[in-house]
Design a protein around this motif. Structure first.
Motif, PDB file in Angstrom:
ATOM      1  N   GLY A   1       1.952  35.382 -65.639  1.00 15.87           N
ATOM      2  CA  GLY A   1       2.729  34.100 -65.568  1.00 15.87           C
ATOM      3  C   GLY A   1       3.933  34.145 -65.252  1.00 15.87           C
ATOM      4  O   GLY A   1       4.740  33.098 -65.115  1.00 15.87           O
ATOM      5  N   GLU A   2       4.621  35.276 -64.883  1.00 19.74           N
ATOM      6  CA  GLU A   2       5.902  35.436 -64.608  1.00 19.74           C
ATOM      7  C   GLU A   2       6.048  35.391 -62.742  1.00 19.74           C
ATOM      8  O   GLU A   2       5.052  35.642 -62.383  1.00 19.74           O
ATOM      9  CB  GLU A   2       6.527  36.773 -65.083  1.00 19.74           C
ATOM     10  CG  GLU A   2       6.948  36.733 -66.364  1.00 19.74           C
ATOM     11  CD  GLU A   2       7.499  37.932 -66.645  1.00 19.74           C
ATOM     12  OE1 GLU A   2       8.359  38.253 -68.222  1.00 19.74           O
ATOM     13  OE2 GLU A   2       7.528  39.161 -66.069  1.00 19.74           O
ATOM     14  N   GLU A   3       7.060  34.947 -62.506  1.00 22.19           N
ATOM     15  CA  GLU A   3       7.522  34.896 -61.089  1.00 22.19           C
ATOM     16  C   GLU A   3       8.723  35.179 -60.729  1.00 22.19           C
ATOM     17  O   GLU A   3       9.560  35.440 -61.738  1.00 22.19           O
ATOM     18  CB  GLU A   3       7.354  33.580 -60.508  1.00 22.19           C
ATOM     19  CG  GLU A   3       8.307  32.314 -60.948  1.00 22.19           C
ATOM     20  CD  GLU A   3       7.987  31.077 -60.255  1.00 22.19           C
ATOM     21  OE1 GLU A   3       6.766  30.541 -60.096  1.00 22.19           O
ATOM     22  OE2 GLU A   3       8.911  30.240 -60.187  1.00 22.19           O
ATOM     23  N   VAL A   4       9.075  35.771 -59.789  1.00 24.69           N
ATOM     24  CA  VAL A   4      10.358  36.348 -59.292  1.00 24.69           C
ATOM     25  C   VAL A   4      10.449  35.581 -57.745  1.00 24.69           C
ATOM     26  O   VAL A   4       9.701  35.512 -56.894  1.00 24.69           O
ATOM     27  CB  VAL A   4      10.323  38.009 -59.035  1.00 24.69           C
ATOM     28  CG1 VAL A   4       9.525  38.280 -58.187  1.00 24.69           C
ATOM     29  CG2 VAL A   4      11.772  38.441 -58.873  1.00 24.69           C
TER      30      VAL A   4
ATOM     31  N   GLY B   1      10.304  45.389 -59.342  1.00 22.21           N
ATOM     32  CA  GLY B   1      10.045  45.595 -60.686  1.00 22.21           C
ATOM     33  C   GLY B   1       8.762  44.921 -61.315  1.00 22.21           C
ATOM     34  O   GLY B   1       7.874  44.555 -60.454  1.00 22.21           O
ATOM     35  N   VAL B   2       8.483  44.828 -62.385  1.00 22.26           N
ATOM     36  CA  VAL B   2       7.303  44.614 -63.138  1.00 22.26           C
ATOM     37  C   VAL B   2       7.222  42.937 -63.410  1.00 22.26           C
ATOM     38  O   VAL B   2       8.124  42.358 -63.742  1.00 22.26           O
ATOM     39  CB  VAL B   2       7.038  45.361 -64.439  1.00 22.26           C
ATOM     40  CG1 VAL B   2       5.789  44.729 -65.273  1.00 22.26           C
ATOM     41  CG2 VAL B   2       6.825  46.712 -64.167  1.00 22.26           C
TER      42      VAL B   2
ATOM     43  N   ASP C   1       6.729  46.256 -54.941  1.00 21.50           N
ATOM     44  CA  ASP C   1       7.793  46.662 -54.414  1.00 21.50           C
ATOM     45  C   ASP C   1       7.469  45.590 -52.872  1.00 21.50           C
ATOM     46  O   ASP C   1       6.327  45.304 -52.327  1.00 21.50           O
ATOM     47  CB  ASP C   1       7.572  48.111 -53.607  1.00 21.50           C
ATOM     48  CG  ASP C   1       7.821  48.873 -54.688  1.00 21.50           C
ATOM     49  OD1 ASP C   1       8.526  48.674 -55.726  1.00 21.50           O
ATOM     50  OD2 ASP C   1       7.603  50.304 -54.452  1.00 21.50           O
ATOM     51  N   MET C   2       8.588  45.292 -52.331  1.00 26.92           N
ATOM     52  CA  MET C   2       8.851  44.618 -51.123  1.00 26.92           C
ATOM     53  C   MET C   2       9.163  45.429 -49.781  1.00 26.92           C
ATOM     54  O   MET C   2      10.116  46.004 -50.058  1.00 26.92           O
ATOM     55  CB  MET C   2       9.481  43.214 -51.267  1.00 26.92           C
ATOM     56  CG  MET C   2       9.268  42.201 -50.445  1.00 26.92           C
ATOM     57  SD  MET C   2       8.214  40.831 -50.958  1.00 26.92           S
ATOM     58  CE  MET C   2       8.102  39.823 -50.002  1.00 26.92           C
TER      59      MET C   2
ATOM     60  N   ARG D   1       4.405  35.177 -57.760  1.00 26.04           N
ATOM     61  CA  ARG D   1       3.898  34.606 -59.201  1.00 26.04           C
ATOM     62  C   ARG D   1       2.575  35.648 -59.488  1.00 26.04           C
ATOM     63  O   ARG D   1       1.693  35.484 -58.814  1.00 26.04           O
ATOM     64  CB  ARG D   1       3.552  33.281 -59.115  1.00 26.04           C
ATOM     65  CG  ARG D   1       3.025  32.805 -60.693  1.00 26.04           C
ATOM     66  CD  ARG D   1       2.985  31.350 -60.606  1.00 26.04           C
ATOM     67  NE  ARG D   1       2.310  30.864 -62.095  1.00 26.04           N
ATOM     68  CZ  ARG D   1       3.115  30.698 -63.170  1.00 26.04           C
ATOM     69  NH1 ARG D   1       4.428  30.954 -62.892  1.00 26.04           N
ATOM     70  NH2 ARG D   1       2.733  30.419 -64.210  1.00 26.04           N
ATOM     71  N   ASN D   2       2.795  36.156 -60.536  1.00 26.09           N
ATOM     72  CA  ASN D   2       1.461  36.923 -61.192  1.00 26.09           C
ATOM     73  C   ASN D   2       0.714  36.037 -62.038  1.00 26.09           C
ATOM     74  O   ASN D   2       0.876  35.537 -62.987  1.00 26.09           O
ATOM     75  CB  ASN D   2       2.139  37.853 -62.063  1.00 26.09           C
ATOM     76  CG  ASN D   2       0.862  38.879 -62.887  1.00 26.09           C
ATOM     77  OD1 ASN D   2      -0.428  38.644 -62.423  1.00 26.09           O
ATOM     78  ND2 ASN D   2       1.347  39.711 -63.521  1.00 26.09           N
TER      79      ASN D   2
END
Length: 633
Positions: free
Chosen positions: A201-204, A196-197, A119-120, A109-110
């Motif tokens: 507030g976004e999470e992946v 990606g970017v 990148d992971m 989460r940003n």
């Protein structure tokens, strides 16, 4: 090649076990049995953010950590926060019940006010040697590290953006891996994924799978692709829910002491539940073998290794298993494991792999053999299953025959047998605890024959033989007790001493009182001995050392085993307040996840050395059960 001593968190199923540090680093990947095989030398996961070098998730100056289990499960969650990039990472690790794959789920989460391009990366170095040459192989969008017998597979549903089979160690810290080879003779490789970017507030979510494949079951070239594809298609939410339900149901089924959080401290409940969840991860479901703990020292830099089964330790552990309703596992230990590991002469060697094969050893200990007999009778007292005694009678008789020969040698002052090591496996000779365990075995065998007499009423020959054996056991019990009372009493100290050589105080001497009951609680010599143990072995924090002059791991740390042994004595002696002091010392020394160690650091009150020591957890359950029975908790 670095030593990785501490296992702070543990997950697994019957075949696959995985351990982690308290920062979420994968330390050990063990497949097959608890003690064989360990595949991973190094496994690191990191992120590259914008133009940064690699940020190791388990080790960065800007990272903070908090680790916990999902309640009543073997699913561990490591919360990581990178303060520089304000990136929050929630790492969830678990092993499903039916698939031998570690599922590593990451939620990123940003929490910054700028975009983060992420990148992971994953780096894996597998163990490799002359007879186990491990190579890297990129196939079906997966990193395969294969040898003759097994393949470690790292993959994701995401597509790999870059891979490096050779020379990955140098490039991985930069956050960029690259290479032209799809296969190479290197045990270490790395892969990278573009996530990606992430806007503020976004999470992946990103999931990494680490699977061990038995090449004899699914061929590396022909069938492994299908297995990887199958794992990728698993419905992860359902797999996780099923895993949570299984472990939480397991806790409910084995909560025989019915501990209520509102009645006890949180730590007691946490250790209790963690003990229940630990036992199946350390047990061999096929043989009943029980490991002393997850390995901490493969290269024997500080000890002779840990992840084996000692019959002596197991005699205490099986009592704990019975307390939490794992009687089937206990019976399997005696009826399967002990039968398959007993020597023709009736003895048991020092230690074994949990599959029953002889483990590396350095000498026999007479209490290993004695412990099987009195441990098995302790199990019978719980189950009242006479068939269990009858089915294992020949095994017990063979062990007793060996113990008789040992006592005959000792009384005749003849050294036909090799010298026995003591409980702590450091001194050869004759030790008080060793003799007490032999006494306990003779006493238990007497009770076993007595319990079986009703089944022998129709056979006069068997009755006559049994009566003869009962008299023999009474004779040998008396011989051992009288010998010990004389040989181990030091007139100048007005107390018992641990052996015939150095005259030191040793916490194992308590075993002659409980559970072996060779020495009597109300004997003044026993009371003087306990007082001397308190004078020499009790630390300022309230814990107890193993023995005077202990040099192992600096010898300055108290042991939960020794401290709980003293609590056991105090409970039998009716000194309940002192028993609670000892018990509470151990409770307060548990790790943040509820594990007990082999030792305790007096300054930090945290576990030292082996974390999740099976014998420590067993003694905790034995003591807790006695406290509850007395109404003290």
């Amino acid at each position: 090649m670095r030593n990785k001593y501490y296992n702070d968190a543990i997950v697994g199923n019957e075949k696959l076990k995985v351990t982690f540090t308290n920062k979420g680093e994968l330390v050990r990947l063990i497949y097959g049995t608890i003690d064989f095989k360990q595949f991973i030398e190094t496994y690191h996961v990191g992120v590259k953010v914008n133009n940064s070098a690699l940020i190791y998730l388990h080790d960065d100056i800007n990272n903070s950590y908090k680790q916990e289990y999902i309640e009543d499960t073997n699913i561990v969650v490591t919360n990581i926060y990178n303060s520089y990039f304000k990136l929050k990472v929630v790492q969830k690790d678990f092993v499903p019940l039916k698939d031998n794959v570690l599922i590593k789920e990451y939620t990123l989460r940003n929490e910054n006010n700028i975009d983060l391009n992420i990148d992971m990366l994953a780096y894996s170095k597998a163990y490799s040697n002359l007879n186990n040459d491990t190579c890297g192989y990129m196939k079906n969008d997966a990193l395969l590290q294969y040898n003759h017998d097994y393949t470690i597979c790292t993959f994701s549903r995401n597509k790999i953006s870059s891979v490096q089979i050779n020379g990955a160690l140098d490039s991985f810290p930069t956050g960029k891996v690259w290479g032209k080879d799809y296969v190479g003779m290197s045990p270490d490789s790395a892969i990278s994924y573009e996530l990606g970017v992430l806007k503020p507030g976004e999470e992946v979510k990103f999931v990494l799978y680490v699977m061990v494949n038995d090449n004899s079951n699914k061929a590396l070239i022909r069938e492994l692709d299908l297995e990887i594809d199958r794992i990728k298609k698993l419905e992860l939410q359902k797999v996780e829910e099923d895993t949570i339900k299984y472990w939480q149901k397991f806790i409910k089924e084995h909560d025989k002491l019915k501990i209520n959080k509102s009645e006890l401290s949180y730590k007691i409940k946490m250790i209790y539940n963690r003990s229940i969840l630990l036992f199946p991860l350390l047990s061999n479901s096929e043989t009943g073998g029980i490991s002393a703990g997850f390995e901490v020292d493969e290269f024997k830099s500080k000890c002779g290794r840990y992840s084996f089964c000692w019959p002596r330790d197991a005699a205490f552990i099986t009592e704990a298993l019975d307390i939490v309703g794992m009687e089937e596992q206990t019976e399997k230990f005696y009826s399967v494991f002990c039968k398959m590991t007993q020597n023709k002469n009736g003895m048991w060697e020092q230690r074994f792999y949990t599959d029953g094969r002889l483990a590396p050893s350095w000498g026999y200990q007479i209490d290993e053999t004695a412990s099987v007999v009195f441990g098995a009778y302790a199990h019978y007292k719980i189950t009242k299953d006479k068939k269990f005694l009858k089915d294992n009678l020949k095994m017990f008789e063979s062990a007793i025959s060996f113990l008789q020969k040992y006592v005959d040698d000792l009384m005749a002052e003849e050294q036909k047998m090799p010298k026995s090591y003591n409980l702590w496996e450091e001194n050869e000779g004759v030790a008080l605890y060793s003799m007490a365990s032999v006494y306990a075995a003779f006493s238990a065998m007497h009770r076993i024959y007595t319990a079986l007499q009703q089944m022998m009423l129709n056979n006069k020959g068997t009755i006559d033989y049994t009566n003869k054996q009962l008299k023999m056991l009474e004779k040998y019990s008396t011989m051992v007790r009288e010998y010990s009372e004389k040989a181990f009493y030091d007139e100048s100290k007005k107390s018992y001493v641990r052996n015939l050589e150095d005259g030191k105080m040793d916490s194992s001497m308590i075993g002659a009182i409980v559970p072996c009951k060779m020495l009597k609680l109300d004997d003044e010599k026993v009371k003087n001995t306990i007082e001397r143990i308190n004078m020499t072995l009790r630390t300022y924090t309230g814990g107890y050392l193993r023995y005077e002059g202990d040099h192992y791991m600096q010898g300055k740390y108290p042991w939960p085993i020794a401290t709980l042994w003293m609590a056991w004595y105090y409970l039998e002696a009716g000194e309940n307040d002192k028993a609670l002091e000892c018990f509470n010392f151990v409770v307060n020394s548990c790790s943040e996840l509820g594990y007990l160690g082999e030792q305790v650091d007096n300054e930090t009150m945290k576990p030292v050395w082996v974390i999740g020591l099976t014998w420590s957890h067993a003694m905790f359950l034995i003591t807790l059960n006695k406290l509850i029975q007395k109404g003290l908790i």
